[in-house]
Design a protein around this motif. Structure first.
Motif, PDB file in Angstrom:
ATOM      1  N   ARG A  72       1.046  -0.697   0.227  1.00 58.88           N
ATOM      2  CA  ARG A  72       0.407   0.215  -0.483  1.00 58.88           C
ATOM      3  C   ARG A  72       0.551   1.335  -0.187  1.00 58.88           C
ATOM      4  O   ARG A  72       1.265   1.703   0.897  1.00 58.88           O
ATOM      5  CB  ARG A  72      -0.800   0.443   1.048  1.00 58.88           C
ATOM      6  CG  ARG A  72      -1.898  -1.025   1.512  1.00 58.88           C
ATOM      7  CD  ARG A  72      -2.935  -1.443   0.351  1.00 58.88           C
ATOM      8  NE  ARG A  72      -4.101  -1.717   0.570  1.00 58.88           N
ATOM      9  CZ  ARG A  72      -4.005  -3.115   0.296  1.00 58.88           C
ATOM     10  NH1 ARG A  72      -2.743  -3.901  -1.263  1.00 58.88           N
ATOM     11  NH2 ARG A  72      -4.805  -4.088   0.091  1.00 58.88           N
ATOM     12  N   VAL A  74       1.407   4.533   1.054  1.00 55.52           N
ATOM     13  CA  VAL A  74       0.747   5.023   1.770  1.00 55.52           C
ATOM     14  C   VAL A  74       1.008   6.331   2.715  1.00 55.52           C
ATOM     15  O   VAL A  74       2.099   5.861   3.408  1.00 55.52           O
ATOM     16  CB  VAL A  74      -0.611   4.314   2.871  1.00 55.52           C
ATOM     17  CG1 VAL A  74      -1.290   5.296   3.887  1.00 55.52           C
ATOM     18  CG2 VAL A  74      -1.328   3.502   2.656  1.00 55.52           C
ATOM     19  N   TYR A  93      -5.683   5.294  13.160  1.00 61.38           N
ATOM     20  CA  TYR A  93      -4.752   5.630  12.183  1.00 61.38           C
ATOM     21  C   TYR A  93      -5.757   6.451  10.704  1.00 61.38           C
ATOM     22  O   TYR A  93      -6.611   5.964  10.310  1.00 61.38           O
ATOM     23  CB  TYR A  93      -4.251   3.900  11.241  1.00 61.38           C
ATOM     24  CG  TYR A  93      -3.855   4.571  10.490  1.00 61.38           C
ATOM     25  CD1 TYR A  93      -2.868   4.310  10.176  1.00 61.38           C
ATOM     26  CD2 TYR A  93      -3.961   3.672   9.096  1.00 61.38           C
ATOM     27  CE1 TYR A  93      -1.654   3.988   9.485  1.00 61.38           C
ATOM     28  CE2 TYR A  93      -4.004   4.366   8.018  1.00 61.38           C
ATOM     29  CZ  TYR A  93      -2.276   4.229   7.994  1.00 61.38           C
ATOM     30  OH  TYR A  93      -1.756   4.871   6.915  1.00 61.38           O
ATOM     31  N   GLN A  97      -3.276   7.363   0.932  1.00 55.79           N
ATOM     32  CA  GLN A  97      -2.936   6.089  -0.355  1.00 55.79           C
ATOM     33  C   GLN A  97      -3.046   7.225  -2.048  1.00 55.79           C
ATOM     34  O   GLN A  97      -4.220   7.990  -2.380  1.00 55.79           O
ATOM     35  CB  GLN A  97      -3.458   5.376  -0.490  1.00 55.79           C
ATOM     36  CG  GLN A  97      -3.472   3.889  -0.671  1.00 55.79           C
ATOM     37  CD  GLN A  97      -4.227   2.417  -0.322  1.00 55.79           C
ATOM     38  OE1 GLN A  97      -3.237   2.052  -1.072  1.00 55.79           O
ATOM     39  NE2 GLN A  97      -4.530   2.422   0.693  1.00 55.79           N
ATOM     40  N   HIS A 108      -6.008  -8.247   0.167  1.00 55.40           N
ATOM     41  CA  HIS A 108      -5.354  -8.987   1.161  1.00 55.40           C
ATOM     42  C   HIS A 108      -6.500  -8.749   2.412  1.00 55.40           C
ATOM     43  O   HIS A 108      -7.433  -7.810   2.287  1.00 55.40           O
ATOM     44  CB  HIS A 108      -4.319  -8.125   1.964  1.00 55.40           C
ATOM     45  CG  HIS A 108      -4.103  -7.087   2.289  1.00 55.40           C
ATOM     46  ND1 HIS A 108      -3.047  -5.812   3.052  1.00 55.40           N
ATOM     47  CD2 HIS A 108      -5.156  -6.366   2.646  1.00 55.40           C
ATOM     48  CE1 HIS A 108      -3.496  -4.952   2.705  1.00 55.40           C
ATOM     49  NE2 HIS A 108      -4.813  -5.514   2.371  1.00 55.40           N
ATOM     50  N   HIS A 110      -7.283  -8.324   6.893  1.00 56.00           N
ATOM     51  CA  HIS A 110      -7.335  -8.640   8.110  1.00 56.00           C
ATOM     52  C   HIS A 110      -7.952  -7.465   9.342  1.00 56.00           C
ATOM     53  O   HIS A 110      -9.247  -7.461   8.183  1.00 56.00           O
ATOM     54  CB  HIS A 110      -5.896  -7.331   8.443  1.00 56.00           C
ATOM     55  CG  HIS A 110      -6.456  -5.946   7.646  1.00 56.00           C
ATOM     56  ND1 HIS A 110      -7.706  -4.832   8.001  1.00 56.00           N
ATOM     57  CD2 HIS A 110      -5.602  -4.866   6.032  1.00 56.00           C
ATOM     58  CE1 HIS A 110      -7.154  -3.972   6.946  1.00 56.00           C
ATOM     59  NE2 HIS A 110      -6.110  -4.521   5.322  1.00 56.00           N
ATOM     60  N   ARG A 116     -12.776   4.384   3.096  1.00 53.70           N
ATOM     61  CA  ARG A 116     -11.706   5.500   3.130  1.00 53.70           C
ATOM     62  C   ARG A 116     -12.429   6.755   2.383  1.00 53.70           C
ATOM     63  O   ARG A 116     -13.460   6.274   2.536  1.00 53.70           O
ATOM     64  CB  ARG A 116     -11.572   4.680   1.471  1.00 53.70           C
ATOM     65  CG  ARG A 116     -11.236   2.829   1.341  1.00 53.70           C
ATOM     66  CD  ARG A 116      -9.931   2.408   1.591  1.00 53.70           C
ATOM     67  NE  ARG A 116      -9.695   0.834   2.194  1.00 53.70           N
ATOM     68  CZ  ARG A 116      -8.825   0.989   3.315  1.00 53.70           C
ATOM     69  NH1 ARG A 116      -7.918   1.626   3.247  1.00 53.70           N
ATOM     70  NH2 ARG A 116      -8.989  -0.469   2.919  1.00 53.70           N
ATOM     71  N   HIS A 149      -9.409  -7.134   0.450  1.00 55.66           N
ATOM     72  CA  HIS A 149      -9.925  -6.652  -0.654  1.00 55.66           C
ATOM     73  C   HIS A 149      -8.264  -5.973  -1.169  1.00 55.66           C
ATOM     74  O   HIS A 149      -7.868  -6.235  -0.449  1.00 55.66           O
ATOM     75  CB  HIS A 149     -10.059  -5.276   0.542  1.00 55.66           C
ATOM     76  CG  HIS A 149      -9.453  -4.875   1.373  1.00 55.66           C
ATOM     77  ND1 HIS A 149      -9.440  -5.428   3.010  1.00 55.66           N
ATOM     78  CD2 HIS A 149      -8.228  -3.444   2.227  1.00 55.66           C
ATOM     79  CE1 HIS A 149      -8.462  -5.791   3.986  1.00 55.66           C
ATOM     80  NE2 HIS A 149      -7.651  -3.912   3.455  1.00 55.66           N
ATOM     81  N   HIS A 151      -7.452  -2.626  -4.303  1.00 55.39           N
ATOM     82  CA  HIS A 151      -7.970  -1.441  -4.502  1.00 55.39           C
ATOM     83  C   HIS A 151      -6.464  -1.759  -6.609  1.00 55.39           C
ATOM     84  O   HIS A 151      -6.143  -2.346  -6.610  1.00 55.39           O
ATOM     85  CB  HIS A 151      -6.576  -0.374  -4.548  1.00 55.39           C
ATOM     86  CG  HIS A 151      -6.681  -0.521  -2.888  1.00 55.39           C
ATOM     87  ND1 HIS A 151      -8.492  -0.264  -2.381  1.00 55.39           N
ATOM     88  CD2 HIS A 151      -6.505  -0.772  -1.537  1.00 55.39           C
ATOM     89  CE1 HIS A 151      -8.422  -0.447  -1.314  1.00 55.39           C
ATOM     90  NE2 HIS A 151      -6.974  -0.293  -0.836  1.00 55.39           N
ATOM     91  N   ASP A 163      -7.231   7.031   3.946  1.00 61.94           N
ATOM     92  CA  ASP A 163      -7.266   5.590   4.668  1.00 61.94           C
ATOM     93  C   ASP A 163      -7.632   5.989   6.842  1.00 61.94           C
ATOM     94  O   ASP A 163      -6.620   6.584   6.774  1.00 61.94           O
ATOM     95  CB  ASP A 163      -6.048   4.599   4.982  1.00 61.94           C
ATOM     96  CG  ASP A 163      -6.275   3.747   3.159  1.00 61.94           C
ATOM     97  OD1 ASP A 163      -6.860   3.861   2.668  1.00 61.94           O
ATOM     98  OD2 ASP A 163      -5.020   4.403   3.250  1.00 61.94           O
ATOM     99  N   LEU A 165      -7.501   3.994   9.634  1.00 61.81           N
ATOM    100  CA  LEU A 165      -8.344   2.594  10.513  1.00 61.81           C
ATOM    101  C   LEU A 165      -8.442   2.433  11.376  1.00 61.81           C
ATOM    102  O   LEU A 165      -7.682   3.118  12.626  1.00 61.81           O
ATOM    103  CB  LEU A 165      -7.162   1.483   9.878  1.00 61.81           C
ATOM    104  CG  LEU A 165      -6.885   1.022   8.468  1.00 61.81           C
ATOM    105  CD1 LEU A 165      -6.428   2.295   7.750  1.00 61.81           C
ATOM    106  CD2 LEU A 165      -6.501   0.094   8.282  1.00 61.81           C
ATOM    107  N   ILE A 167      -6.324   0.516  13.973  1.00 66.27           N
ATOM    108  CA  ILE A 167      -5.319  -0.231  14.025  1.00 66.27           C
ATOM    109  C   ILE A 167      -4.459  -0.124  14.970  1.00 66.27           C
ATOM    110  O   ILE A 167      -4.635  -1.456  16.027  1.00 66.27           O
ATOM    111  CB  ILE A 167      -3.589   0.754  12.817  1.00 66.27           C
ATOM    112  CG1 ILE A 167      -4.249   0.187  11.471  1.00 66.27           C
ATOM    113  CG2 ILE A 167      -3.062  -0.029  13.741  1.00 66.27           C
ATOM    114  CD1 ILE A 167      -3.746   0.910  10.707  1.00 66.27           C
TER     115      ILE A 167
HETATM  116  C1  1HN Z   1      -4.808  -1.162   4.118  1.00 63.81           C
HETATM  117  O1  1HN Z   1      -4.957  -2.766   4.296  1.00 63.81           O
HETATM  118  C2  1HN Z   1      -4.915  -0.216   3.057  1.00 63.81           C
HETATM  119  O2  1HN Z   1      -6.335  -1.794   1.770  1.00 63.81           O
HETATM  120  C3  1HN Z   1      -4.588   0.415   3.579  1.00 63.81           C
HETATM  121  O3  1HN Z   1      -5.657   0.496   1.091  1.00 63.81           O
HETATM  122  C4  1HN Z   1      -3.805   1.210   5.093  1.00 63.81           C
HETATM  123  C5  1HN Z   1      -2.905   0.782   6.948  1.00 63.81           C
HETATM  124  C6  1HN Z   1      -2.144  -0.336   7.914  1.00 63.81           C
HETATM  125  C7  1HN Z   1      -2.597  -1.461   7.847  1.00 63.81           C
HETATM  126  C8  1HN Z   1      -3.068  -1.803   6.487  1.00 63.81           C
HETATM  127  C9  1HN Z   1      -5.240  -0.929   2.478  1.00 63.81           C
HETATM  128  C10 1HN Z   1      -3.162   0.106   6.069  1.00 63.81           C
HETATM  129  C11 1HN Z   1      -3.558  -1.529   5.344  1.00 63.81           C
END
Ligand code: 1HN
Length: 350
Positions: A72, A74, A93, A97, A108, A110, A116, A149, A151, A163, A165, A167
């Motif tokens: 990513r 970012v 967080y 991006q 991926h 998580h 977004r 997901h 992009h 973004d 999150l 986190i």
């Molecule tokens: C993540 O999965 C994305 O999917 C963006 O675009 C920022 C920051 C930390 C961990 C996972 C994404 C992220 C992230």
């Protein structure tokens, strides 16, 4: 007690602390007032990122590393009061991006929930469980926890979004899990927009039928600007602004009528030109993005100018007054959703 005796007790306490420390034992009375404060004392500070500055750095990164290489691409918006933490607020967080034409950010999933909020560009997509949400400026797109997901940018212009999150929250609970899909993109499962028709129009698939194909607790993931902006317009025509919020609407999860995600609440508000809000403080430190217009945030007597696409963090329990020059439209997200479940949320309306 004489001074000598007092000194003696103090010295013995110090010796006791030193002896206990290797056993993982500490005196609560030395730290109690810092642990249990009469009101929130966030180490996070008020901070604003101007979009033009952040964007310039992000585009430079775009020349140097691909989205695929970076996984990513970012820039983390780290709160200067929380150095080294990658946190915007203590629990959330924020990052910006960039995905360039032709690029893919690999698939991926998580445990962390993500949202977004589109800053610029049009036509790139986030695919959630293989369904594309075609993104336009100021759309809100969710990738709820543990949903696949990826992009991709099939348009001819760079696409930039914020973004958000949870986190730090997931880190706090030591509950992070993540995995990669074996290919860079998830196969397309259904046409774009399918979920909005099933779950996003005040109806839902009959339970237990094949029509009900999305994860039960988090089905909807695209809240287009064209829809939420129109709803705000209707409020403006039909009612007076709330003295603290202006005209405000929260994004809801249609599965339960609650906040957008279990740990993150999101809303938009429109402050009409010339409007000054009443002061308000709340325990949910909030990340704001200016979607439209200009104004100021007055926090502790200091005026912070706000321009389109700027990002502002207001930590927990800082009193804010918003002033709108033109019609000011703000997007905001916070951990209110989590705090309400835990019985922690409080606000003060001045
Ligand atoms: C993540 O999965 C994305 O999917 C963006 O675009 C920022 C920051 C930390 C961990 C996972 C994404 C992220 C992230």
């Amino acid at each position: 007690m004489s001074a000598a005796l007092h000194n003696d007790a103090a010295n013995q306490l110090k010796a006791l602390y030193a002896e206990m420390q290797p056993h993982g034992l500490y005196p609560l009375w030395e730290v109690l007032s810092a642990l249990v404060t009469p009101k929130p004392r966030s180490p996070a500070i008020v901070h604003r990122w101007t979009y033009a500055d952040a964007r310039a750095y992000l585009l430079r990164a775009g020349d140097l590393i691909s989205a695929e290489q970076a996984e990513r691409r970012v820039l983390i918006m780290e709160n200067p009061g929380l150095p080294g933490s990658s946190c915007a607020t203590s629990s959330l967080y924020a990052g910006l991006q960039l995905i360039l034409p032709g690029e893919v950010a690999p698939c991926h999933r998580h445990a962390q929930c993500a949202l977004r909020f589109v800053m610029e560009g049009e036509g790139a997509f986030t695919a959630v469980d293989g369904e594309k949400a075609i993104m336009r400026p100021f759309d809100l797109v969710l990738t709820p926890g543990w949903q696949w997901h990826d992009h991709g940018n099939t348009s001819s212009k760079p696409m930039i979004w914020l973004d958000g999150l949870d986190i730090p929250t997931v880190l706090h609970f030591d509950a992070s899990f993540a995995e990669h899909w074996p290919e860079s993109a998830h196969p397309e499962t259904v046409p774009p927009g399918d979920t909005s028709h099933r779950y996003g129009k005040n109806m839902r698939p009959m339970r237990g039928t094949a029509t009900d194909r999305r994860p039960n607790r988090q089905p909807l993931f695209h809240y287009p600007y064209s829809e939420w902006r129109q709803n705000l317009d209707s409020l403006v025509r039909g009612s007076d602004p709330d003295p603290h919020f202006g005209h405000a609407l929260e994004f809801v999860n249609p599965a339960d009528g609650g906040a957008a995600m279990p740990t993150i609440s999101a809303h938009v508000r429109l402050l009409p030109a010339g409007f000054t809000s009443r002061p308000r403080a709340a325990t949910d430190g909030t990340v704001f993005v200016v979607a439209e217009g200009r104004g100021t945030a007055r926090i502790d007597g200091k005026d912070i100018p706000l321009h389109e696409r700027d990002t502002l963090v207001v930590p927990s329990w800082r009193e804010v007054v918003f002033q709108a020059e033109g019609d000011l439209v703000l997007f905001g997200y916070s951990d209110r959703s989590a705090q309400e479940k835990l019985g922690l949320f409080r606000e003060h309306r001045g």
